[in-house]
Design an enzyme around this catalytic site. Structure first.
Site, PDB file in Angstrom:
ATOM      1  N   HIS A  92      -7.643   0.846  -6.231  1.00 60.63           N
ATOM      2  CA  HIS A  92      -7.782  -0.076  -5.196  1.00 60.63           C
ATOM      3  C   HIS A  92      -8.440  -1.566  -5.701  1.00 60.63           C
ATOM      4  O   HIS A  92      -9.579  -1.706  -5.271  1.00 60.63           O
ATOM      5  CB  HIS A  92      -8.626   0.470  -4.220  1.00 60.63           C
ATOM      6  CG  HIS A  92      -8.667   0.200  -2.874  1.00 60.63           C
ATOM      7  ND1 HIS A  92      -7.616  -0.847  -2.430  1.00 60.63           N
ATOM      8  CD2 HIS A  92      -9.195   0.597  -1.688  1.00 60.63           C
ATOM      9  CE1 HIS A  92      -7.802  -1.214  -0.968  1.00 60.63           C
ATOM     10  NE2 HIS A  92      -8.704  -0.425  -0.542  1.00 60.63           N
TER      11      HIS A  92
ATOM     12  N   ARG B  93       0.784  -1.203  -0.047  1.00 60.99           N
ATOM     13  CA  ARG B  93       0.112   0.080  -0.100  1.00 60.99           C
ATOM     14  C   ARG B  93       0.962   1.189   0.123  1.00 60.99           C
ATOM     15  O   ARG B  93       1.732   1.270   0.984  1.00 60.99           O
ATOM     16  CB  ARG B  93      -1.034   0.159   1.377  1.00 60.99           C
ATOM     17  CG  ARG B  93      -1.434   1.267   1.421  1.00 60.99           C
ATOM     18  CD  ARG B  93      -2.709   1.365   2.629  1.00 60.99           C
ATOM     19  NE  ARG B  93      -3.910   0.698   2.006  1.00 60.99           N
ATOM     20  CZ  ARG B  93      -4.956   0.789   2.396  1.00 60.99           C
ATOM     21  NH1 ARG B  93      -5.357   1.624   3.543  1.00 60.99           N
ATOM     22  NH2 ARG B  93      -5.939  -0.033   1.970  1.00 60.99           N
TER      23      ARG B  93
ATOM     24  N   GLN C  55     -10.115  -3.875  -3.249  1.00 64.50           N
ATOM     25  CA  GLN C  55     -11.402  -3.334  -2.648  1.00 64.50           C
ATOM     26  C   GLN C  55     -12.449  -3.509  -3.527  1.00 64.50           C
ATOM     27  O   GLN C  55     -13.602  -3.961  -3.197  1.00 64.50           O
ATOM     28  CB  GLN C  55     -11.288  -1.865  -2.404  1.00 64.50           C
ATOM     29  CG  GLN C  55     -12.571  -1.292  -1.796  1.00 64.50           C
ATOM     30  CD  GLN C  55     -13.014  -1.812  -0.620  1.00 64.50           C
ATOM     31  OE1 GLN C  55     -12.154  -1.678   0.547  1.00 64.50           O
ATOM     32  NE2 GLN C  55     -14.139  -2.260  -0.301  1.00 64.50           N
TER      33      GLN C  55
ATOM     34  N   ASP D 297     -17.061   7.313  -1.530  1.00 66.79           N
ATOM     35  CA  ASP D 297     -15.974   7.146  -1.039  1.00 66.79           C
ATOM     36  C   ASP D 297     -15.634   8.682  -0.339  1.00 66.79           C
ATOM     37  O   ASP D 297     -16.206   9.336  -0.981  1.00 66.79           O
ATOM     38  CB  ASP D 297     -14.791   6.737  -1.892  1.00 66.79           C
ATOM     39  CG  ASP D 297     -13.417   6.495  -1.042  1.00 66.79           C
ATOM     40  OD1 ASP D 297     -13.425   6.379   0.184  1.00 66.79           O
ATOM     41  OD2 ASP D 297     -12.392   6.580  -1.931  1.00 66.79           O
TER      42      ASP D 297
ATOM     43  N   CYS E 171     -16.113   1.821   0.748  1.00 69.26           N
ATOM     44  CA  CYS E 171     -15.076   0.821   1.317  1.00 69.26           C
ATOM     45  C   CYS E 171     -14.547   1.043   2.697  1.00 69.26           C
ATOM     46  O   CYS E 171     -13.823   0.167   3.187  1.00 69.26           O
ATOM     47  CB  CYS E 171     -13.943   1.300   0.255  1.00 69.26           C
ATOM     48  SG  CYS E 171     -13.345   2.984   0.386  1.00 69.26           S
TER      49      CYS E 171
ATOM     50  N   ARG F  63     -13.449  -8.532   1.655  1.00 66.35           N
ATOM     51  CA  ARG F  63     -11.888  -8.250   1.494  1.00 66.35           C
ATOM     52  C   ARG F  63     -11.370  -9.554   1.799  1.00 66.35           C
ATOM     53  O   ARG F  63     -10.375  -9.778   1.002  1.00 66.35           O
ATOM     54  CB  ARG F  63     -11.639  -6.969   2.396  1.00 66.35           C
ATOM     55  CG  ARG F  63     -12.242  -5.664   2.121  1.00 66.35           C
ATOM     56  CD  ARG F  63     -11.710  -5.096   0.818  1.00 66.35           C
ATOM     57  NE  ARG F  63     -10.294  -5.056   0.789  1.00 66.35           N
ATOM     58  CZ  ARG F  63      -9.631  -3.944   1.138  1.00 66.35           C
ATOM     59  NH1 ARG F  63     -10.102  -3.271   1.872  1.00 66.35           N
ATOM     60  NH2 ARG F  63      -8.219  -3.993   1.138  1.00 66.35           N
TER      61      ARG F  63
END
Ligand code: CP
Ligand code: NVA
Length: 302
Positions: free
Chosen positions: A129, A102, A132, A219, A259, A287
């Protein structure tokens, strides 16, 4: 699958194959059926940004697959002191069987894969991402029964989440409609990709984007690393809250995904968040299952 660097690298069939394996692993997990496909294997995890879900789901996931994890933060490792990613890649490849990273720059993830010799999994960059969005697609399919032909709508920033949802959604045959203010649109690379799909719509009207949607997703307005822009962003995204008025535009049985972490009263109202909590927390659970599928497909099955 050699790596998971971005969904742009995957075909629609590969995405569906990953979701199918994720469903199977979820079933086996729930029923206590052992699935040690990565027995004795080590996942190295690099975090240059904060994380709750990604950190825990990958570590629990590799353990459930019979392997184990080693976690490196930027602080406390030589990464934070500027050791080049090309060298980190070649060193870690001699110790671990796969790397999850990440970080900020997509180029860093691509360089890790280029210089290393083990599978690399993108656990979030500024650009995308993918883990996700695999979990999101898995959750949508779980509740809606299928993905093809559904209308997915994303309201908010043209960020990593919007980028991956556009790519993932279109690749599996969904119609994707996104609403973002001018100046906060997805990067040209994503718009070029989406431009070849008749089912793609880009607008600055959240109400327009949400019309007849089967799934509404949002988001945060200020992603990690953008904290100094918070005030400016709050002003730019006024009117982009996923609230009851916006949901009235969507289909009556529309589901909401987020998310997480969420900022209630900013990108999503308390009411919409809580009335969709079962979908949102299933998404968080997924996830784990989706990433286990990614690890098995990239790091190999025993
Ligand atoms: N959604 C997500 O990636 O959460 P974390 O930042 O907690 O990992
Ligand atoms: N867009 C958010 C997602 C967090 C999981 C960020 O990058 O901070």
């Amino acid at each position: 699958m050699n790596h998971l660097l971005k969904l742009l690298d995957m075909s629609g069939e590969e995405i569906i194959e990953t979701l199918n394996l994720a469903d199977q692993l979820k079933y086996e997990t729930k029923h206590g059926i052992e699935h040690h496909h990565l027995k004795g294997k080590c996942l190295g995890m690099i975090f240059e940004k904060s994380s709750t879900r990604t950190r825990v789901s990958f570590e629990v996931g590799i353990n459930q697959l019979g392997g184990y994890a080693v976690v490196l933060g930027a602080q406390g490792s030589q990464i934070g002191r500027g050791e080049p990613v090309q060298d980190t890649a070649r060193v870690l490849s001699r110790y671990v069987d796969g790397i999850m990273i990440r970080t900020f720059e997509q180029a860093e993830v691509e360089a890790l894969a280029q210089y290393g010799s083990v599978p690399v999994i993108n656990g979030l960059t500024d650009f995308c991402h993918p883990c996700q969005v695999l979990a999101d697609l898995m959750t949508i399919r779980e509740y809606k029964g299928a993905l093809e032909g559904l209308k997915l709508c994303f309201i908010g920033d043209g960020n990593n989440m919007m980028n991956s949802l556009i790519v993932g959604g279109l690749k599996v045959g969904m119609n994707v409609s996104v609403a973002c203010p001018e100046g906060y649109r997805p990067p040209q690379e994503i718009l070029d990709f989406a431009g070849s799909y008749a089912g793609f719509q880009l607008t600055d009207s959240p109400m327009e984007a949400a019309k007849n949607a089967d799934v509404v997703i949002t988001d945060v307005w200020t992603s990690m690393g953008q904290e100094e822009e918070r005030a400016k962003r709050e002003a730019a995204f006024r009117g982009y809250c996923v609230d009851a008025a916006l949901m009235a535009q969507a289909k009556p049985d529309a589901m909401v995904q987020h998310c997480l972490p969420a900022h209630r009263g900013e990108e999503i109202s308390e009411e919409v968040f809580e009335s969709n909590a079962k979908y949102i927390f299933e998404e968080a659970e997924n996830r784990l299952h989706a990433q286990k599928a990614v690890m098995v497909l990239t790091m190999g099955r025993q």
